[in-house]
Design a protein around this motif. Structure first.
Motif, PDB file in Angstrom:
ATOM      1  N   TYR A 138      -3.699  19.126   6.297  1.00  0.00           N
ATOM      2  CA  TYR A 138      -3.028  17.963   5.721  1.00  0.00           C
ATOM      3  C   TYR A 138      -3.756  16.685   6.118  1.00  0.00           C
ATOM      4  O   TYR A 138      -4.371  16.609   7.176  1.00  0.00           O
ATOM      5  N   ALA A 139      -3.669  15.704   5.244  1.00  0.00           N
ATOM      6  CA  ALA A 139      -4.258  14.393   5.502  1.00  0.00           C
ATOM      7  C   ALA A 139      -3.420  13.348   4.792  1.00  0.00           C
ATOM      8  O   ALA A 139      -2.678  13.655   3.853  1.00  0.00           O
ATOM      9  N   ALA A 140      -3.544  12.105   5.245  1.00  0.00           N
ATOM     10  CA  ALA A 140      -2.878  10.973   4.595  1.00  0.00           C
ATOM     11  C   ALA A 140      -3.926  10.124   3.906  1.00  0.00           C
ATOM     12  O   ALA A 140      -5.034   9.942   4.424  1.00  0.00           O
ATOM     13  N   CYS A 141      -3.584   9.600   2.741  1.00  0.00           N
ATOM     14  CA  CYS A 141      -4.443   8.680   2.008  1.00  0.00           C
ATOM     15  C   CYS A 141      -3.671   7.386   1.803  1.00  0.00           C
ATOM     16  O   CYS A 141      -2.517   7.409   1.368  1.00  0.00           O
ATOM     17  N   LEU A 142      -4.300   6.271   2.109  1.00  0.00           N
ATOM     18  CA  LEU A 142      -3.648   4.967   2.022  1.00  0.00           C
ATOM     19  C   LEU A 142      -4.450   4.077   1.090  1.00  0.00           C
ATOM     20  O   LEU A 142      -5.614   3.771   1.367  1.00  0.00           O
ATOM     21  N   VAL A 143      -3.819   3.683  -0.024  1.00  0.00           N
ATOM     22  CA  VAL A 143      -4.458   2.818  -1.020  1.00  0.00           C
ATOM     23  C   VAL A 143      -3.514   1.697  -1.418  1.00  0.00           C
ATOM     24  O   VAL A 143      -2.295   1.833  -1.315  1.00  0.00           O
ATOM     25  N   LEU A 144      -4.076   0.592  -1.876  1.00  0.00           N
ATOM     26  CA  LEU A 144      -3.241  -0.488  -2.391  1.00  0.00           C
ATOM     27  C   LEU A 144      -2.443   0.010  -3.590  1.00  0.00           C
ATOM     28  O   LEU A 144      -2.890   0.906  -4.320  1.00  0.00           O
ATOM     29  N   ALA A 145      -1.280  -0.570  -3.799  1.00  0.00           N
ATOM     30  CA  ALA A 145      -0.404  -0.144  -4.893  1.00  0.00           C
ATOM     31  C   ALA A 145      -0.998  -0.434  -6.268  1.00  0.00           C
ATOM     32  O   ALA A 145      -0.512   0.092  -7.261  1.00  0.00           O
ATOM     33  N   THR A 146      -2.045  -1.222  -6.318  1.00  0.00           N
ATOM     34  CA  THR A 146      -2.702  -1.527  -7.591  1.00  0.00           C
ATOM     35  C   THR A 146      -3.700  -0.451  -7.990  1.00  0.00           C
ATOM     36  O   THR A 146      -4.294  -0.539  -9.065  1.00  0.00           O
ATOM     37  N   THR A 147      -3.913   0.535  -7.130  1.00  0.00           N
ATOM     38  CA  THR A 147      -4.915   1.570  -7.397  1.00  0.00           C
ATOM     39  C   THR A 147      -4.334   2.956  -7.131  1.00  0.00           C
ATOM     40  O   THR A 147      -3.236   3.101  -6.616  1.00  0.00           O
ATOM     41  N   ARG A 148      -5.128   3.965  -7.467  1.00  0.00           N
ATOM     42  CA  ARG A 148      -4.777   5.354  -7.175  1.00  0.00           C
ATOM     43  C   ARG A 148      -5.889   5.956  -6.336  1.00  0.00           C
ATOM     44  O   ARG A 148      -7.055   5.642  -6.526  1.00  0.00           O
ATOM     45  N   ALA A 149      -5.516   6.856  -5.445  1.00  0.00           N
ATOM     46  CA  ALA A 149      -6.515   7.568  -4.646  1.00  0.00           C
ATOM     47  C   ALA A 149      -7.178   8.621  -5.528  1.00  0.00           C
ATOM     48  O   ALA A 149      -6.498   9.331  -6.266  1.00  0.00           O
ATOM     49  N   ASP A 150      -8.479   8.726  -5.441  1.00  0.00           N
ATOM     50  CA  ASP A 150      -9.227   9.755  -6.170  1.00  0.00           C
ATOM     51  C   ASP A 150      -9.124  11.060  -5.380  1.00  0.00           C
ATOM     52  O   ASP A 150     -10.055  11.471  -4.690  1.00  0.00           O
ATOM     53  N   VAL A 151      -7.961  11.684  -5.470  1.00  0.00           N
ATOM     54  CA  VAL A 151      -7.669  12.875  -4.681  1.00  0.00           C
ATOM     55  C   VAL A 151      -8.572  14.041  -5.062  1.00  0.00           C
ATOM     56  O   VAL A 151      -9.125  14.728  -4.195  1.00  0.00           O
ATOM     57  N   ASN A 152      -8.739  14.286  -6.358  1.00  0.00           N
ATOM     58  CA  ASN A 152      -9.514  15.451  -6.793  1.00  0.00           C
ATOM     59  C   ASN A 152     -11.023  15.268  -6.663  1.00  0.00           C
ATOM     60  O   ASN A 152     -11.762  16.249  -6.754  1.00  0.00           O
ATOM     61  N   GLY A 153     -11.475  14.057  -6.418  1.00  0.00           N
ATOM     62  CA  GLY A 153     -12.902  13.808  -6.253  1.00  0.00           C
ATOM     63  C   GLY A 153     -13.238  13.448  -4.819  1.00  0.00           C
ATOM     64  O   GLY A 153     -13.564  14.305  -3.997  1.00  0.00           O
ATOM     65  N   VAL A 154     -13.119  12.172  -4.492  1.00  0.00           N
ATOM     66  CA  VAL A 154     -13.516  11.658  -3.181  1.00  0.00           C
ATOM     67  C   VAL A 154     -12.784  12.370  -2.042  1.00  0.00           C
ATOM     68  O   VAL A 154     -13.410  12.827  -1.083  1.00  0.00           O
ATOM     69  N   VAL A 155     -11.466  12.466  -2.140  1.00  0.00           N
ATOM     70  CA  VAL A 155     -10.677  13.029  -1.038  1.00  0.00           C
ATOM     71  C   VAL A 155     -10.996  14.512  -0.867  1.00  0.00           C
ATOM     72  O   VAL A 155     -11.223  14.985   0.251  1.00  0.00           O
ATOM     73  N   ARG A 156     -11.029  15.262  -1.956  1.00  0.00           N
ATOM     74  CA  ARG A 156     -11.324  16.699  -1.873  1.00  0.00           C
ATOM     75  C   ARG A 156     -12.695  16.942  -1.240  1.00  0.00           C
ATOM     76  O   ARG A 156     -12.839  17.764  -0.345  1.00  0.00           O
ATOM     77  N   ARG A 157     -13.708  16.205  -1.689  1.00  0.00           N
ATOM     78  CA  ARG A 157     -15.051  16.379  -1.124  1.00  0.00           C
ATOM     79  C   ARG A 157     -15.092  15.970   0.344  1.00  0.00           C
ATOM     80  O   ARG A 157     -15.693  16.654   1.176  1.00  0.00           O
ATOM     81  N   HIS A 158     -14.449  14.855   0.675  1.00  0.00           N
ATOM     82  CA  HIS A 158     -14.478  14.373   2.058  1.00  0.00           C
ATOM     83  C   HIS A 158     -13.822  15.375   3.011  1.00  0.00           C
ATOM     84  O   HIS A 158     -14.278  15.552   4.143  1.00  0.00           O
ATOM     85  N   ALA A 160       0.847  -1.203   0.000  1.00  0.00           N
ATOM     86  CA  ALA A 160       0.000   0.000   0.000  1.00  0.00           C
ATOM     87  C   ALA A 160       0.877   1.245   0.000  1.00  0.00           C
ATOM     88  O   ALA A 160       1.979   1.239   0.556  1.00  0.00           O
ATOM     89  N   ASN A 161       0.381   2.274  -0.632  1.00  0.00           N
ATOM     90  CA  ASN A 161       1.069   3.559  -0.694  1.00  0.00           C
ATOM     91  C   ASN A 161       0.344   4.581   0.166  1.00  0.00           C
ATOM     92  O   ASN A 161      -0.888   4.625   0.176  1.00  0.00           O
ATOM     93  N   CYS A 162       1.120   5.398   0.855  1.00  0.00           N
ATOM     94  CA  CYS A 162       0.585   6.478   1.675  1.00  0.00           C
ATOM     95  C   CYS A 162       1.017   7.796   1.052  1.00  0.00           C
ATOM     96  O   CYS A 162       2.213   8.035   0.873  1.00  0.00           O
TER      97      CYS A 162
END
Length: 173
Positions: free
Chosen positions: A74-94, A59-61
């Motif tokens: 600031y926040a940390a996002c942790l996803v499996l290395a097979t995927t990318r975090a939806d930073v501009n969508g899910v993370v931004r809204r959350h 997993a990547n942080c």
């Protein structure tokens, strides 16, 4: 436990392989293992290839900087290395941010006390949200950074999902 070809030890027995904030955060935690690696191979693809770890076990942080009304959080996002975090969508809204980006390297390193390429959710500054993708949370054991480039941690996804300030979301795009 045997993920890849690494020689694992209890993190508490090898504080020399951890960044100081990570050593403090893992002190007394059961089930956190650490293994030394070649720091030149700390980046995910090279690490997985060399040490026989599947991308789906790693997993990547990433640290993000969320901005709204002149305030930066600031926040940390942790996803499996097979995927990318939806930073501009899910993370931004959350995070209720108007603008979001990956934190500049100097900020991420300076604020966390960890090396770039080894940043991990264990030992982050108090109050930072830790957004854990649901696939990471459900994983029985995942390999993550140790705060330094010369080692990796193996941790149960449930432990990561249970961290203070952790929130489990569908982050992967």
């Amino acid at each position: 436990m045997a993920i890849g070809t690494l020689e694992w030890a209890k993190a508490g027995e090898r504080p020399d392989l951890l960044a100081e904030p990570v050593a403090r955060a893992t002190a007394g935690l059961d089930g956190v293992l650490v293994a030394p690696i070649d720091p030149e191979l700390a980046d995910t693809a090279a690490f997985c290839e060399r040490y026989g770890v599947a991308l789906s076990e790693s997993a990547n942080c990433v640290i993000v900087a969320a901005k709204r009304a002149g305030e930066v959080r600031y926040a940390a996002c942790l996803v499996l290395a097979t995927t990318r975090a939806d930073v501009n969508g899910v993370v931004r809204r959350h995070l209720d941010a108007r603008k979001i980006s990956f934190a500049p390297q100097d900020d991420a390193v300076g604020l966390t006390g960890m090396e770039y390429g080894g940043i991990t959710p264990l030992g982050l500054p108090a109050g930072w949200p830790v957004l854990v993708d649901e696939a990471v949370a459900a994983h029985p054991e995942v390999v993550i950074g140790s705060g330094v480039r010369r080692s990796k941690l193996a941790v149960a996804g449930s432990l990561l999902a249970g961290l203070e300030n952790a929130e489990v979301l569908r982050l992967a795009s």
